[in-house]
Design a protein around this motif. Structure first.
Motif, PDB file in Angstrom:
ATOM      1  N   PRO A   1       0.813  -1.213   0.000  1.00 57.92           N
ATOM      2  CA  PRO A   1       0.000   0.000   0.000  1.00 57.92           C
ATOM      3  C   PRO A   1       0.847   1.264   0.000  1.00 57.92           C
ATOM      4  CG  PRO A   1       0.178  -0.812   2.216  1.00 57.92           C
ATOM      5  CD  PRO A   1       0.860  -1.829   1.320  1.00 57.92           C
ATOM      6  N   TYR A   2       0.254   2.317  -0.514  1.00 51.44           N
ATOM      7  CA  TYR A   2       0.852   3.647  -0.404  1.00 51.44           C
ATOM      8  C   TYR A   2      -0.200   4.508   0.268  1.00 51.44           C
ATOM      9  CZ  TYR A   2       2.971   8.093  -1.583  1.00 51.44           C
ATOM     10  OH  TYR A   2       3.542   9.338  -1.509  1.00 51.44           O
ATOM     11  N   PHE A   3      -0.186   4.483   1.587  1.00 48.00           N
ATOM     12  CA  PHE A   3      -1.115   5.340   2.301  1.00 48.00           C
ATOM     13  C   PHE A   3      -0.419   5.974   3.488  1.00 48.00           C
ATOM     14  CE2 PHE A   3      -2.510   0.967   3.611  1.00 48.00           C
ATOM     15  CZ  PHE A   3      -2.075   0.980   4.924  1.00 48.00           C
ATOM     16  N   ASN A   4      -1.025   7.040   3.976  1.00 48.55           N
ATOM     17  CA  ASN A   4      -0.388   7.773   5.066  1.00 48.55           C
ATOM     18  C   ASN A   4      -0.720   7.148   6.418  1.00 48.55           C
ATOM     19  OD1 ASN A   4      -2.834   8.983   6.162  1.00 48.55           O
ATOM     20  ND2 ASN A   4      -2.820  10.359   4.404  1.00 48.55           N
ATOM     21  N   GLN A   5      -0.016   7.631   7.441  1.00 49.35           N
ATOM     22  CA  GLN A   5      -0.158   7.068   8.781  1.00 49.35           C
ATOM     23  C   GLN A   5      -1.564   7.241   9.338  1.00 49.35           C
ATOM     24  OE1 GLN A   5       3.009   9.252  10.577  1.00 49.35           O
ATOM     25  NE2 GLN A   5       4.587   7.800   9.914  1.00 49.35           N
TER      26      GLN A   5
END
Length: 104
Positions: free
Chosen positions: A41-45
């Motif tokens: 995934p490429y998602f933020n915290q």
């Protein structure tokens, strides 16, 4: 993406029409079609800290999906501070290679 398509024999999608449904769309569909799945995934915290994200990841892993996060994949970034150019594609390629050609 040809590097991923060649060893798997399947198309590789890196852009999804509805990003919020990736965990329940593309990935879970592939698992149930006997397609080896590796997802990073490429998602933020902030998104990653949602309890639903952790449950979805655990569910997908329990179904045999290789979910690459943390030290073995993408480590989520603070909100609005992502750097797509620094995405560790080599880790995804390594994971696909291990799935397609596991060590004896």
């Amino acid at each position: 993406m040809a590097e991923l398509e060649k060893p798997t024999g399947h198309p590789v999608r890196c852009r999804y029409k509805l990003p919020d449904t990736v965990a329940l769309g593309l990935v879970s569909e592939g698992v149930h079609m006997a397609v080896p799945v590796a997802a990073m995934p490429y998602f933020n915290q902030a998104r990653g800290s949602q309890p639903a994200a952790a449950r979805s990841i655990a569910d997908l892993r329990s179904q045999g999906e290789h979910f690459l996060d943390g030290p073995d994949g993408y480590q989520s970034h603070p909100p609005k501070q992502g750097n797509p150019q620094a995405f560790p594609w080599h880790l995804a390629l390594d994971a696909v290679g291990a799935i397609v050609s596991p060590d004896p």
